[in-house]
Scaffold this motif. Structure first.
Motif, mmCIF file in Angstrom:
data_model
loop_
_atom_site.group_PDB
_atom_site.id
_atom_site.type_symbol
_atom_site.label_atom_id
_atom_site.label_comp_id
_atom_site.label_asym_id
_atom_site.label_seq_id
_atom_site.Cartn_x
_atom_site.Cartn_y
_atom_site.Cartn_z
ATOM 1 N N ALA A 207 10.317 3.403 1.879
ATOM 2 C CA ALA A 207 8.996 3.870 1.453
ATOM 3 C C ALA A 207 8.361 2.881 0.475
ATOM 4 O O ALA A 207 7.186 2.547 0.589
ATOM 5 C CB ALA A 207 9.112 5.250 0.812
ATOM 6 N N GLN A 208 9.161 2.411 -0.473
ATOM 7 C CA GLN A 208 8.631 1.453 -1.444
ATOM 8 C C GLN A 208 8.331 0.123 -0.785
ATOM 9 O O GLN A 208 7.288 -0.488 -1.017
ATOM 10 C CB GLN A 208 9.658 1.230 -2.563
ATOM 11 C CG GLN A 208 9.966 2.471 -3.373
ATOM 12 C CD GLN A 208 11.107 2.250 -4.342
ATOM 13 O OE1 GLN A 208 11.186 1.225 -4.999
ATOM 14 N NE2 GLN A 208 12.010 3.216 -4.426
ATOM 15 N N GLY B 197 7.760 -0.658 2.349
ATOM 16 C CA GLY B 197 6.679 -0.661 3.323
ATOM 17 C C GLY B 197 5.305 -0.739 2.692
ATOM 18 O O GLY B 197 4.364 -1.237 3.310
ATOM 19 N N GLN B 198 5.172 -0.244 1.479
ATOM 20 C CA GLN B 198 3.858 -0.257 0.838
ATOM 21 C C GLN B 198 3.659 -1.463 -0.069
ATOM 22 O O GLN B 198 2.604 -1.607 -0.673
ATOM 23 C CB GLN B 198 3.637 1.039 0.036
ATOM 24 C CG GLN B 198 3.471 2.273 0.903
ATOM 25 C CD GLN B 198 2.283 2.175 1.855
ATOM 26 O OE1 GLN B 198 1.532 1.220 1.860
ATOM 27 N NE2 GLN B 198 2.130 3.184 2.693
ATOM 28 N N HIS C 128 2.982 -5.219 -0.490
ATOM 29 C CA HIS C 128 2.453 -6.361 0.253
ATOM 30 C C HIS C 128 3.498 -7.456 0.402
ATOM 31 O O HIS C 128 3.565 -8.151 1.409
ATOM 32 C CB HIS C 128 1.238 -6.902 -0.512
ATOM 33 C CG HIS C 128 0.394 -7.827 0.271
ATOM 34 N ND1 HIS C 128 0.368 -9.169 0.049
ATOM 35 C CD2 HIS C 128 -0.446 -7.598 1.299
ATOM 36 C CE1 HIS C 128 -0.455 -9.742 0.901
ATOM 37 N NE2 HIS C 128 -0.966 -8.810 1.669
ATOM 38 N N GLU D 111 16.271 3.683 -6.447
ATOM 39 C CA GLU D 111 15.992 4.530 -7.604
ATOM 40 C C GLU D 111 14.917 3.933 -8.508
ATOM 41 O O GLU D 111 14.003 4.629 -8.931
ATOM 42 C CB GLU D 111 17.288 4.730 -8.405
ATOM 43 C CG GLU D 111 17.228 5.819 -9.448
ATOM 44 C CD GLU D 111 16.970 7.189 -8.828
ATOM 45 O OE1 GLU D 111 16.343 8.008 -9.502
ATOM 46 O OE2 GLU D 111 17.366 7.414 -7.651
ATOM 47 N N VAL E 123 8.023 8.194 7.003
ATOM 48 C CA VAL E 123 8.448 7.561 5.752
ATOM 49 C C VAL E 123 8.377 8.567 4.610
ATOM 50 O O VAL E 123 9.290 8.663 3.788
ATOM 51 C CB VAL E 123 7.573 6.330 5.455
ATOM 52 C CG1 VAL E 123 7.756 5.857 4.017
ATOM 53 C CG2 VAL E 123 7.900 5.204 6.423
#
Lengths: 216, 216
Positions: free
Chosen positions: A114-115, A117-118, A120, A21, A165
């Motif tokens: 989703a968070q 994976g993006q 670094h 969240e 995703v």
DNA sequence: GTCTATAGGCTGATAGAC
DNA sequence: GTCTATCAGCCTATAGAC
């Protein structure tokens, strides 16, 4: 299941929901403790640190998803010849079924992936967990469509993951750009439309490998 | 350009680079101040708060990108009939050219957009900045391929954005799943392969609208 | 416009009672 | 295994000198 394991599951559930969240850095250990209904110290006792807690959250469902995808790939491998569409289904359907029927935690997990994976920061965590199955699917794609070079199959796989995703994160982008006429919450419908979309995509990619571009 | 504006640009550049690298919550105002070579207090003087600083970072390049995309869309609108591939190029090429030729800040921006778009927290910021141009491109897609329903065009647009974000974020996923044989840093090559991929995808989606599925 | 010093609050982690 | 109390460090934001 022992008492300790049940406590750990409660903590993982709470952490998963909060992290999804608000994001890892925004959520404090106190937030997780409150959400799980346990005292602060207990989390560090069971997981050691905030970072390890997060890794445990990611690992829990990744293992289950990987297992199901592997099984689906084996299933379609029995019936030759394998089509691109069959590979796409083997990739998407396990995730869809778990998200639809596996309890509310899978919805949170989709947003969390989703968070993660993006960012670094957690790149190694994700690729360590999903990299092996990724290799299997790239192989399957290249085998199902011989015109695809290895590079194309790898690029296509990454694009497929991007779309997947986005679907399972179910953020409100789709609702907004469609002015509320399409909802992102219906993951089943989203998957159904993603299959022909991606099947066409790999077809287009394969065709571009053989046909020279108009400029040449 | 006045002295104040130059100072602001230096701060924005530093903030952009750090936020992209480590994420909004991990980066402190002190980090940004050190990176920009200005004292801490100056950032709050110019931008008011950390949150507003972030919004300014996002807004700066979003406006430029939106303008170029609008122009590209107008250009292809002059030559009828418009093809899906032309719309795809109008969407991707401005971003590619800015990333390739617009200075190193655009690389950071790509990573930043990827993180921001997947965080529930900044959802409004992104859709406010990119929503209007999104509507234009959904219209253009639907016009270029009449078989597409509005819902399909909107879904396809969102998928296209997912892929685009993945390309310009240029994280190492591709390098890893391809065992280092394909690099994510070459955004031009990635775009070139994304065009036939997406063109095929919209073709497949449009075909699925007219042809009933085998199960029916 | 620029820079310094500091206030006030929240953080992750742990020592030690039970 | 569980719970409480606490420490040391870092954070954002700002008041005030220049």
């Amino acid at each position: 299941m022992g008492k300790a394991e049940r406590t750990q599951a409660v903590i993982l559930d709470a952490a998963e929901a909060r992290f999804a969240e608000a994001g890892y850095d925004t959520v404090s250990m106190r937030d997780v403790a409150d959400g799980a209904g346990v005292p602060l110290g207990l989390i560090n006792y069971h997981f050691g640190s905030k970072e390890k807690l997060f890794e445990a959250v990611i690992a829990r469902r990744a293992d289950e998803l990987n297992t199901r995808r592997r099984e689906a790939l084996v299933q379609i491998g029995k019936a030759a010849p394998t089509t691109i569409e069959a590979v796409l289904r083997a990739f998407l359907r396990p995730y869809l079924e778990l998200t639809r029927d596996g309890g509310p935690g899978w919805r949170s997990y989709g947003k969390l992936i989703a968070q993660t994976g993006q960012s670094h920061r957690w790149g190694n965590l994700i690729t360590n967990r999903f990299g092996e199955v990724a290799g299997l699917f790239i192989d399957a794609l290249a085998k199902a469509e011989p015109r695809l070079t290895r590079e194309m199959a790898a690029r296509g796989y990454v694009h497929m993951v991007s779309i997947m995703v986005g679907i399972f994160a179910a953020n409100e982008t789709l609702d907004i750009v469609s002015s509320g006429k399409v909802t992102s919450g219906d993951v089943e419908r989203a998957c159904d439309s993603a299959i022909p979309f991606l099947a066409g995509a790999f077809e287009g990619l394969a065709a571009s490998a053989t046909a020279p571009s108009p400029a040449e």
